[in-house]
Design a protein around this motif. Sequence first.
Motif, short mmCIF file in Angstrom:
data_model
loop_
_atom_site.label_atom_id
_atom_site.label_comp_id
_atom_site.label_asym_id
_atom_site.label_seq_id
_atom_site.Cartn_x
_atom_site.Cartn_y
_atom_site.Cartn_z
N UNK A 1 150.60 26.85 4.42
CA UNK A 1 151.88 27.75 4.17
C UNK A 1 153.44 27.00 3.95
N UNK A 2 153.81 26.03 4.44
CA UNK A 2 154.67 25.04 3.78
C UNK A 2 154.68 25.59 1.86
N UNK B 1 164.84 44.46 6.33
CA UNK B 1 166.31 44.90 5.54
C UNK B 1 165.83 45.47 4.03
N UNK C 1 158.65 35.51 11.03
CA UNK C 1 158.27 34.42 11.43
C UNK C 1 159.36 33.67 12.48
N UNK C 2 160.59 34.38 11.66
CA UNK C 2 161.21 33.09 12.03
C UNK C 2 162.28 33.67 13.73
N UNK D 1 157.95 37.12 5.34
CA UNK D 1 158.51 35.88 6.01
C UNK D 1 159.85 36.18 7.43
N UNK D 2 160.68 36.67 7.42
CA UNK D 2 161.36 37.49 7.83
C UNK D 2 160.50 37.53 9.96
N UNK E 1 148.77 28.81 13.39
CA UNK E 1 149.74 26.95 13.27
C UNK E 1 149.52 25.81 14.03
N UNK E 2 149.34 26.54 15.20
CA UNK E 2 149.32 25.35 16.30
C UNK E 2 147.86 24.66 16.36
N UNK F 1 163.11 26.53 6.44
CA UNK F 1 162.38 27.10 5.38
C UNK F 1 162.53 28.60 5.23
N UNK G 1 158.83 25.73 9.11
CA UNK G 1 158.35 26.58 8.34
C UNK G 1 159.70 28.26 8.85
N UNK G 2 159.59 27.74 9.84
CA UNK G 2 161.30 28.43 9.95
C UNK G 2 162.92 27.88 9.66
N UNK H 1 152.81 16.92 10.43
CA UNK H 1 152.22 18.27 10.84
C UNK H 1 151.00 18.29 10.77
N UNK I 1 165.05 30.86 2.84
CA UNK I 1 164.58 32.06 1.23
C UNK I 1 165.50 33.07 1.55
N UNK I 2 166.72 33.62 3.07
CA UNK I 2 166.69 34.76 3.88
C UNK I 2 167.80 34.58 2.89
N UNK J 1 151.76 19.71 15.99
CA UNK J 1 151.50 22.09 15.47
C UNK J 1 152.90 21.89 14.87
N UNK K 1 151.69 32.14 13.88
CA UNK K 1 152.31 31.19 14.76
C UNK K 1 150.44 30.29 15.43
N UNK L 1 162.82 20.23 -0.29
CA UNK L 1 161.44 20.51 -0.24
C UNK L 1 160.46 19.93 -1.54
N UNK M 1 155.80 28.68 1.05
CA UNK M 1 157.49 29.31 0.73
C UNK M 1 157.44 27.88 0.12
N UNK M 2 157.89 26.87 0.08
CA UNK M 2 158.56 26.13 -0.67
C UNK M 2 158.35 26.30 -2.94
N UNK N 1 154.60 22.02 12.21
CA UNK N 1 154.40 23.28 10.90
C UNK N 1 155.30 24.01 11.44
N UNK N 2 155.31 24.53 12.28
CA UNK N 2 156.17 26.08 12.55
C UNK N 2 157.39 25.56 12.24
N UNK O 1 149.63 25.14 8.78
CA UNK O 1 150.83 24.61 8.49
C UNK O 1 151.49 24.30 7.41
#
Lengths: 242, 242
Positions: free
Chosen positions: B141-142, B108, B99-100, B96-97, B131-132, A145, A142-143, A131, A149-150, A135, B128, A96, B145-146, A138-139, B138
């Motif tokens: 945000x990417x 947690x 968003x999943x 970001x959890x 982004x759409x 990535x 994002x999910x 992206x 992270x987790x 749209x 969400x 990424x 997160x990167x 992108x989502x 998007x």
Amino acid sequence: MVGAMRGFSRTGGPSTPAPVGLAAAANGASTLLDVMRGLSGCVIETVERGKTIFFPGDPAERVYLLRRGAVRLSRVYESGEEITVALLRENSLFGVLSLLTGQRSDRFYHAVAFTRVELVAAPAGSVRRAIEQDSSVGLLLLQGLSSRILQTETMIETLTHRDMSSRLVSFLLVLCRDFGVPGNDGITIDLRLSHQAIAEAIGSTRVTITRLLGDLRQAGLVQIDRKKITVFDPVALAKRFS
Amino acid sequence: MVGAMRGFSRTGGPSTPAPVGLAAAANGASTLLDVMRGLSGCVIETVERGKTIFFPGDPAERVYLLRRGAVRLSRVYESGEEITVALLRENSLFGVLSLLTGQRSDRFYHAVAFTRVELVAAPAGSVRRAIEQDSSVGLLLLQGLSSRILQTETMIETLTHRDMSSRLVSFLLVLCRDFGVPGNDGITIDLRLSHQAIAEAIGSTRVTITRLLGDLRQAGLVQIDRKKITVFDPVALAKRFS
DNA sequence: GCGCTGTGTCCGGCTGGCTGCTGATTCTGG
DNA sequence: CCAGAATCAGCAGCCAGCCGGACACAGCGC
């Protein structure tokens, strides 16, 4: 360096080069895989176990989705030592870095196929364009990535355990979660991990891993048959934290 | 649990609740901050040092952007032990959890303001939708997160160093990168980190950190004045890896 | 067959965790 | 603004766990 090519056998791009982004939208694509496959310039590749996907220093111009198999990201030091930064499971996004700035940047990790691997690679530019045009892309990215992270953060948890025994146990549990296949006598991790490889992942040495795995085996918690690790009962194993 | 409220002083949402996504597009917004501020339901909050942003077990329904200050994400164990999973710097995205999956999930981690903190919080649903409606959201945000991923991975590198001395040095360098402010005699880290806090971040103990920091001080590499750490020469410090 | 990689084991030495204590600094409530 | 409480920093001594190095052997591919 054009290292990104070494060890590859190209199995061909998408057969019908659909207009960027539209493919995803049209099919109502709902998985990362669908999205990536629809990108212009996307390539599906197969890499054999042990072959390099990209070297440190290679230009970072593509984003990868790991479709099948496991990939190891590692850092190589001048001393020759190599430590594992991440063991990627199926459906992980990686590379990424190339998305970050518009500026040209280079890889600083070494990415190696840890098993026989199938992956989808797309140029960072295509991803950006996709992206903008669709749209939902992108989502999904994002999910992807977010879950990376987790995943990475649980690895940090593993590594902050002080005694090696807890660290190893925690690592085995992570492996079960990411790579384990349930069988009739427990969960099997068929990554063909050597003790050395485990040591490089959790910051220990080969000898210590050998000893600790021996302890776990004698305690009847795991079984190891030709590099195939079977965890009989993850819950019981989790109690092993000291 | 409605823990997400504890310790907050709300300083008001966006003054003009612009239509989702449009604000960003209209202004040609180019920063994450602009994007987040334009989201419907977004709230700008201030949290005092030491106060909790969310507790483990709280519902994960909002995404946060850290605008100013530092936030500590940590895992709390039954034993009462607490380990630091991430020290977030300014402009980091977290939470970001949420968003999943579409499914309801719970935090947690424990998120605590490590300094006085300003943050922007937006409901996952708004994000969400934004982004759409606006593709540039998007991408931003990417990128956010990167960079979080890269940050987290350098922490893994730090933690796989075997000897504590290297680990501490590596951690100090990370802190310099993320929180250091250059002065005339080096880089200063003004996070008011106690030895205990450092220990919890790199998986060691208070006593060991005290000893090692003492060594570094005597070697003339760092200075510590009332919890303010000054690294005279990062390059020289980096040579300290054994 | 040979070489290479991986596994199992032993031992000496030292790092770093644990405990206990003391003085310094910071925080808090009146 | 002050006094008591709580947290923090520094020091020492003990001891286990782990590293480093070395060696033997098993399995596997060439």
